[in-house]
Enzyme design. Structure first.
Site, PDB file in Angstrom:
ATOM      1  N   LYS A 180     -31.144 -30.432 -10.969  1.00  0.00           N
ATOM      2  CA  LYS A 180     -30.827 -31.538 -10.055  1.00  0.00           C
ATOM      3  C   LYS A 180     -29.476 -31.278  -9.380  1.00  0.00           C
ATOM      4  O   LYS A 180     -28.731 -30.378  -9.784  1.00  0.00           O
ATOM      5  CB  LYS A 180     -30.801 -32.851 -10.835  1.00  0.00           C
ATOM      6  N   MET A 206      -5.135 -31.518   0.215  1.00  0.00           N
ATOM      7  CA  MET A 206      -6.533 -31.445   0.639  1.00  0.00           C
ATOM      8  C   MET A 206      -7.042 -30.009   0.717  1.00  0.00           C
ATOM      9  O   MET A 206      -8.151 -29.710   0.264  1.00  0.00           O
ATOM     10  CB  MET A 206      -6.708 -32.130   1.999  1.00  0.00           C
ATOM     11  N   TYR A 213       3.784 -32.591  -1.549  1.00  0.00           N
ATOM     12  CA  TYR A 213       3.834 -34.041  -1.308  1.00  0.00           C
ATOM     13  C   TYR A 213       4.553 -34.767  -2.441  1.00  0.00           C
ATOM     14  O   TYR A 213       4.349 -34.449  -3.621  1.00  0.00           O
ATOM     15  CB  TYR A 213       2.414 -34.604  -1.230  1.00  0.00           C
ATOM     16  N   ARG A 220     -30.807 -46.908 -19.186  1.00  0.00           N
ATOM     17  CA  ARG A 220     -30.544 -46.383 -17.859  1.00  0.00           C
ATOM     18  C   ARG A 220     -31.858 -46.212 -17.109  1.00  0.00           C
ATOM     19  O   ARG A 220     -32.091 -46.837 -16.100  1.00  0.00           O
ATOM     20  CB  ARG A 220     -29.784 -45.047 -17.979  1.00  0.00           C
TER      21      ARG A 220
HETATM   22  C1  PLP Z   1     -29.253 -34.422 -16.322  1.00  0.00           C
HETATM   23  C2  PLP Z   1     -30.329 -34.626 -17.313  1.00  0.00           C
HETATM   24  C3  PLP Z   1     -30.672 -33.616 -18.218  1.00  0.00           C
HETATM   25  C4  PLP Z   1     -29.832 -32.373 -18.391  1.00  0.00           C
HETATM   26  O1  PLP Z   1     -28.670 -32.756 -19.100  1.00  0.00           O
HETATM   27  P1  PLP Z   1     -27.532 -31.723 -19.496  1.00  0.00           P
HETATM   28  O2  PLP Z   1     -26.571 -32.558 -20.283  1.00  0.00           O
HETATM   29  O3  PLP Z   1     -26.937 -31.249 -18.221  1.00  0.00           O
HETATM   30  O4  PLP Z   1     -28.132 -30.629 -20.283  1.00  0.00           O
HETATM   31  C5  PLP Z   1     -31.790 -33.794 -19.004  1.00  0.00           C
HETATM   32  N1  PLP Z   1     -32.523 -34.942 -18.938  1.00  0.00           N
HETATM   33  C6  PLP Z   1     -32.195 -35.955 -18.098  1.00  0.00           C
HETATM   34  C7  PLP Z   1     -33.034 -37.186 -18.083  1.00  0.00           C
HETATM   35  C8  PLP Z   1     -31.089 -35.847 -17.281  1.00  0.00           C
HETATM   36  O5  PLP Z   1     -30.765 -36.857 -16.456  1.00  0.00           O
END
Ligand code: PLP
Length: 344
Positions: free
Chosen positions: A33, A290, A242, A128
């Protein structure tokens, strides 16, 4: 070149997948993802598929489309956000498997895409995503009658092995899936490290593949080199950057390198991090701005062309720590300005 160089070692990524696969009792999928944790879904996906991953997870259907285009038809792509209103067409055309999260999603899926593969996401306590025990109890028989390909849940505290939430969620997941003859999945990276009780039929590592904690044995996947734009001498009492937040206490040589918070090098990491030339350490001084960071290279004795910020000595998690965050956020914040190069 005036842009920083982000090197991504796809062989290290494949090694991490193989090593996590060796630890897992069942199948090992891969989570890609957020554009492959910021490293490019297509490239990351191809490297992991070559290593042997057969099933991939993304957050949204659109991410699944990019992955399908990169990997072709013969791998499984599942979508954590499930079947949202408007997703039907993409799920169908790109053969994506939604992990259904709610009664509404389930009804939408059975109505719009009857016979199309799906999984079920259960909430074992994180609150969640996923169906609550009571909802699942009500729909379980109907859902199972439609042949889901996976029943999954997610652990809230898997990066803390001694947290009582782990055993609690394991029990809830077991109770909710007892007698279900569908492959089950509970663990991401952290859950794999909790041991075989947590593995079930399929594990879903993400961060560990990319070299991050909690997989402390991971091989680092990214390195980051920042080109030096300018070097100047600073007298005792002069300030740098800065807010005059750093003041020289000795005659100093300050290198200004090209990267900053617009590149994901979070301002809050400020003076808590170092840069490297080989294994020699040169501290960041003054505020991260930045596009620029200033480094005290007085002790180097020469003028470097570039300084390394992420490497085997200083990992994404150490950089994250200095900014009060986690490696996940560093990876997914890496900006678009880097000259990216892939090896392996
Ligand atoms: C992001 C996610 C994972 C992977 O988690 P990691 O901690 O990056 O290994 C697996 N299952 C779900 C539902 C997630 O949202």
């Amino acid at each position: 070149m005036s842009t920083a160089k982000l090197s991504i070692d796809l062989e290290a990524l494949a090694t991490n997948w193989r090593n996590l696969d060796a630890l897992s009792a069942g199948e090992t999928a891969a989570v890609v993802k957020a554009n492959g944790y910021g490293l490019d879904t297509g490239r990351v996906g191809q490297a992991l598929a070559t290593a042997g991953a057969r099933n991939f997870f993304v957050a949204a259907a659109e991410e699944g489309v990019a992955l399908r285009r990169a990997l072709g038809p013969n791998i499984g792509i599942s979508v954590f956000s499930g079947h949202m209103d408007g997703d039907t067409h993409l799920l169908k055309e790109f053969n994506l498997t939604p992990m259904l999260n709610s009664v509404d999603q389930m009804l939408r899926h059975f109505e719009n895409l009857p016979g199309h593969s799906f999984g079920v996401q259960l909430d074992s306590g994180m609150n969640r995503l996923g169906m609550e025990p009571a909802e699942w109890a009500a729909l379980r028989e109907i859902a199972l009658g439609q042949n889901p390909v996976l029943v999954m849940s997610h652990l809230a505290c898997a990066d803390e092995p001694n947290h009582p939430m782990n055993a609690l969620q394991l029990k809830v997941f077991r109770d909710m899936t007892e007698g279900v003859e569908v492959p089950r999945s509970l663990s991401a990276t952290g859950g794999i490290l909790l041991g075989p009780d947590y593995h079930f039929d399929l594990c879903r590592p993400g961060i560990g593949l990319y070299g991050g904690l909690p997989y402390s044995d991971a091989v680092p996947v990214i390195s980051l080199d920042l080109p030096v734009i300018q070097i100047r001498d600073v007298l005792p009492g002069e300030s740098v950057g800065y807010g005059n937040s750093w003041i020289a206490r000795r005659r100093s040589r300050i290198a200004t390198v090209a990267a900053g918070y617009a590149d994901g090098l979070i301002r809050a990491m400020g003076a808590g991090i170092n840069t490297y030339v080989g294994d020699k350490i040169y501290p960041v001084v003054g505020r991260v701005s930045m596009d620029l960071i200033t480094v005290d290279v007085t002790d180097l004795g020469e003028d470097p062309e570039s300084l390394s910020l992420i490497n085997h000595h200083q990992t994404i998690d150490q950089v994250a720590d200095a900014a009060g965050t986690i490696g996940y956020e560093i990876l997914t914040s890496l900006g678009h300005r880097y000259a990216r190069s892939y090896s392996g």
